[in-house]
Design a protein around this motif. Structure first.
Motif, PDB file in Angstrom:
ATOM      1  N   ALA A   1       0.771  -1.098   0.106  1.00  0.00           N
ATOM      2  CA  ALA A   1       0.046   0.057  -0.003  1.00  0.00           C
ATOM      3  C   ALA A   1       0.845   1.052   0.064  1.00  0.00           C
ATOM      4  CB  ALA A   1      -0.765   0.240   1.150  1.00  0.00           C
ATOM      5  N   ASP A   2       2.045   1.171   0.674  1.00  0.00           N
ATOM      6  CA  ASP A   2       2.859   2.272   0.688  1.00  0.00           C
ATOM      7  C   ASP A   2       3.578   2.749  -0.606  1.00  0.00           C
ATOM      8  OD1 ASP A   2       2.919   2.736   3.400  1.00  0.00           O
ATOM      9  OD2 ASP A   2       5.051   2.357   3.820  1.00  0.00           O
ATOM     10  N   ILE A   3       3.744   1.732  -1.362  1.00  0.00           N
ATOM     11  CA  ILE A   3       4.326   2.081  -2.795  1.00  0.00           C
ATOM     12  C   ILE A   3       3.173   2.601  -3.770  1.00  0.00           C
ATOM     13  CG2 ILE A   3       5.027   0.834  -5.046  1.00  0.00           C
ATOM     14  CD1 ILE A   3       7.124  -0.719  -2.882  1.00  0.00           C
ATOM     15  N   LEU A   4       1.947   1.894  -3.582  1.00  0.00           N
ATOM     16  CA  LEU A   4       0.842   2.604  -4.363  1.00  0.00           C
ATOM     17  C   LEU A   4       0.438   3.900  -4.042  1.00  0.00           C
ATOM     18  CD1 LEU A   4      -1.707  -0.389  -4.320  1.00  0.00           C
ATOM     19  CD2 LEU A   4      -0.596   0.522  -6.267  1.00  0.00           C
ATOM     20  N   HIS A   5       0.787   4.232  -2.726  1.00  0.00           N
ATOM     21  CA  HIS A   5       0.669   5.679  -2.212  1.00  0.00           C
ATOM     22  C   HIS A   5       1.649   6.376  -3.051  1.00  0.00           C
ATOM     23  CE1 HIS A   5       0.380   9.115   0.320  1.00  0.00           C
ATOM     24  NE2 HIS A   5       1.512   9.015   0.588  1.00  0.00           N
ATOM     25  N   LYS A   6       2.605   5.968  -2.691  1.00  0.00           N
ATOM     26  CA  LYS A   6       4.084   6.669  -3.637  1.00  0.00           C
ATOM     27  C   LYS A   6       3.771   7.061  -4.864  1.00  0.00           C
ATOM     28  CE  LYS A   6       8.904   6.885  -4.689  1.00  0.00           C
ATOM     29  NZ  LYS A   6       9.838   7.431  -3.953  1.00  0.00           N
ATOM     30  N   ILE A   7       3.234   5.923  -5.724  1.00  0.00           N
ATOM     31  CA  ILE A   7       2.923   6.210  -7.095  1.00  0.00           C
ATOM     32  C   ILE A   7       1.665   7.098  -7.392  1.00  0.00           C
ATOM     33  CG2 ILE A   7       1.965   4.990  -9.244  1.00  0.00           C
ATOM     34  CD1 ILE A   7       3.404   2.695  -8.358  1.00  0.00           C
ATOM     35  N   SER A   8       0.518   6.921  -6.614  1.00  0.00           N
ATOM     36  CA  SER A   8      -0.488   7.739  -7.072  1.00  0.00           C
ATOM     37  C   SER A   8      -0.503   9.220  -6.405  1.00  0.00           C
ATOM     38  CB  SER A   8      -1.799   7.018  -6.529  1.00  0.00           C
ATOM     39  OG  SER A   8      -1.992   6.956  -4.911  1.00  0.00           O
ATOM     40  N   GLY A   9       0.140   9.031  -5.339  1.00  0.00           N
ATOM     41  CA  GLY A   9       0.256  10.556  -4.435  1.00  0.00           C
ATOM     42  C   GLY A   9      -1.019  10.634  -3.693  1.00  0.00           C
ATOM     43  N   LYS A  10      -1.958   9.685  -3.503  1.00  0.00           N
ATOM     44  CA  LYS A  10      -3.066   9.863  -2.796  1.00  0.00           C
ATOM     45  C   LYS A  10      -2.922   9.420  -1.214  1.00  0.00           C
ATOM     46  CE  LYS A  10      -7.287   9.131  -4.379  1.00  0.00           C
ATOM     47  NZ  LYS A  10      -8.557   8.372  -4.917  1.00  0.00           N
ATOM     48  N   ASP A  11      -3.506   9.979  -0.685  1.00  0.00           N
ATOM     49  CA  ASP A  11      -3.481   9.541   0.806  1.00  0.00           C
ATOM     50  C   ASP A  11      -4.114   8.331   1.435  1.00  0.00           C
ATOM     51  OD1 ASP A  11      -1.909  11.620   1.715  1.00  0.00           O
ATOM     52  OD2 ASP A  11      -3.947  13.154   2.511  1.00  0.00           O
ATOM     53  N   ASN A  12      -5.438   7.826   0.504  1.00  0.00           N
ATOM     54  CA  ASN A  12      -6.038   6.716   0.534  1.00  0.00           C
ATOM     55  C   ASN A  12      -5.869   6.204  -0.701  1.00  0.00           C
ATOM     56  OD1 ASN A  12      -7.042   7.000   3.401  1.00  0.00           O
ATOM     57  ND2 ASN A  12      -8.113   8.948   2.476  1.00  0.00           N
ATOM     58  N   PRO A  13      -4.640   5.536  -1.092  1.00  0.00           N
ATOM     59  CA  PRO A  13      -4.496   4.970  -2.454  1.00  0.00           C
ATOM     60  C   PRO A  13      -5.692   3.871  -2.575  1.00  0.00           C
ATOM     61  CG  PRO A  13      -2.852   4.253  -1.090  1.00  0.00           C
ATOM     62  CD  PRO A  13      -3.554   5.240  -0.299  1.00  0.00           C
ATOM     63  N   GLN A  14      -5.952   3.702  -4.052  1.00  0.00           N
ATOM     64  CA  GLN A  14      -6.719   2.558  -4.143  1.00  0.00           C
ATOM     65  C   GLN A  14      -5.718   1.131  -4.129  1.00  0.00           C
ATOM     66  OE1 GLN A  14      -9.974   2.536  -5.352  1.00  0.00           O
ATOM     67  NE2 GLN A  14     -10.162   4.625  -5.710  1.00  0.00           N
TER      68      GLN A  14
END
Lengths: 265, 265
Positions: free
Chosen positions: B81-94
């Motif tokens: 989830a951390d890396i998805l957050h890093k990619i999308s820049g969203k606080d609550n990444p999909q």
């Protein structure tokens, strides 16, 4: 005479900047609005900021606004574009920014007889949608927006910006659903919801004044119990693959149908 | 089998993250779309990501998507989830994010006979508006969106998100105004603009297929020369103080009037 402030650590600058956070807005009972267009709109409806920050007073309308704010006992503060940027958080800050006392958002302050149409929104999450709905409300002659349940803050910078000044022309109320329903049923009013489950085409329904258009949360739509409370449940044609519209778009399409129907009568 | 990636410095993670910038999207010919709902919409219209990042494959639809992406020669990457957050820049990444090849946006790829309605937008600045207009286009059965002059990027994360998947069902073209007009006049098509200067109420005009609804820039509206090119200039009722609607809202109100009129014939 405007006072000049050049320091980032000035108490008023810090206070204004803090108003980007909801908890500070709530604690201080203040909110920010930026841009000469929106502040002029506010002024024309008789609402003045208690504090005005500006970086370039060459515009005639801004000069007039400064005079009025000072005549009303408010404060006008000349500052730098850098400090305005720090307050607003925008890369291209407007040259003027006002700090306003928050409005009373009690449901009891709403006079339903003052307009034929009202918009009711449930748990909206996007402050941009709230502002856009306020702007649409102004265009369709609505009286205001009633925010039901937990909602994004209508006094957030994003909502104020998207409203393009309609925040100052539309009434705003906030209420729990139960309290809203009790208030609604204490007088005349047709509650109109849009639903995929509805069998009535939104153009075949007959809208009565005052009409209350009920819009649901962006992701979840209206809870079933809220739909059940509606006097009318209608559906808009959806000709593609999607089964819903953006909340602010759906509100506008619905509201225009209501006023168009009234125009034809 | 999905490959597992746990490092922020992985080349694909870096590449995906870079796609938040327009210049990288353009150089690589790729864009990002996030969320199972939007990726499922893409899949149902036959569009698969070349790379899929996910953090939790427990959902049946995601499992099917992973299988299809791999069967088509694409890559599925399990990550945190951390890396998805890093990619999308969203606080609550999909929990899922896809990297797609950009579509051809040449005007010549548009077959105007394939739909009765098209939306044309000039110099839109807000990617959210572009996405919202795509979503509305899907709902009203439009063929697609033609972006005229300098416009926000329809492949930006914000536009893709606001489109709720309609980016994959609507055609998208980008063109200079002169090229658009030359193309438009090479075949049938009624160009419909909204204008405060118009004398015709938007409900009194008669819309012909294919209709091209022309929307102007959020701040400036349509340039006079663009209005002059319109076959019909109409106005919507504005009952309040404001003289305009949000661009995506105005598009929707106009588009619903057009399809409503066609429904009545």
């Amino acid at each position: 005479m405007p006072r000049e402030v050049t320091s980032f650590s000035n108490a008023l600058v810090k206070q204004a900047r803090g108003l980007r956070d909801k908890k500070n807005r709530k604690r201080e009972g203040l909110f920010l609005a930026e841009g000469l267009r929106i502040l002029t709109e506010a002024r024309e409806t008789g609402v003045l900021p208690q504090t005005l920050f500006f970086s370039d007073a060459s515009h005639r309308l801004l000069k007039e606004l400064i005079d009025e704010v000072e005549a009303a006992g408010g404060e006008a503060i000349e500052t730098s574009a850098d400090i305005l940027h720090k307050i607003s958080g925008k890369d291209n800050p407007q040259t003027v920014l006002g700090m306003f006392p928050a409005f009373d958002t009690a449901l009891d302050a709403i006079d339903r007889a003052s307009a034929p149409l009202w918009i009711v929104a449930q748990s909206l999450r996007d402050p941009g949608n709230i502002g856009t709905i306020l702007r649409t409300g102004d265009a369709v002659g609505a009286g205001g927006l009633i925010l039901v349940d937990d909602s994004a803050d209508p006094f957030s910078v994003e909502a104020v910006r998207a409203s393009m000044g309609a925040l100052f022309t539309q009434k705003i109320a906030q209420a729990r659903w139960e309290d809203f329903v009790a208030w609604l049923r204490s007088g005349p009013g047709q509650l109109v919801g849009t639903s995929l489950k509805a069998s009535a085409d939104y153009q075949d329904a007959r809208y009565e004044k005052p009409a209350f258009i009920l819009v649901g949360n962006e992701q979840a739509g209206l809870p079933a119990a809220y739909e059940a409370e509606c006097d009318l449940l209608v559906k808009m044609p959806m000709l593609g693959r999607a089964d819903s519209l953006n909340a602010a778009v759906a509100t506008a399409v619905m509201a225009y149908e209501v006023i168009n129907q009234w125009r034809r009568r």
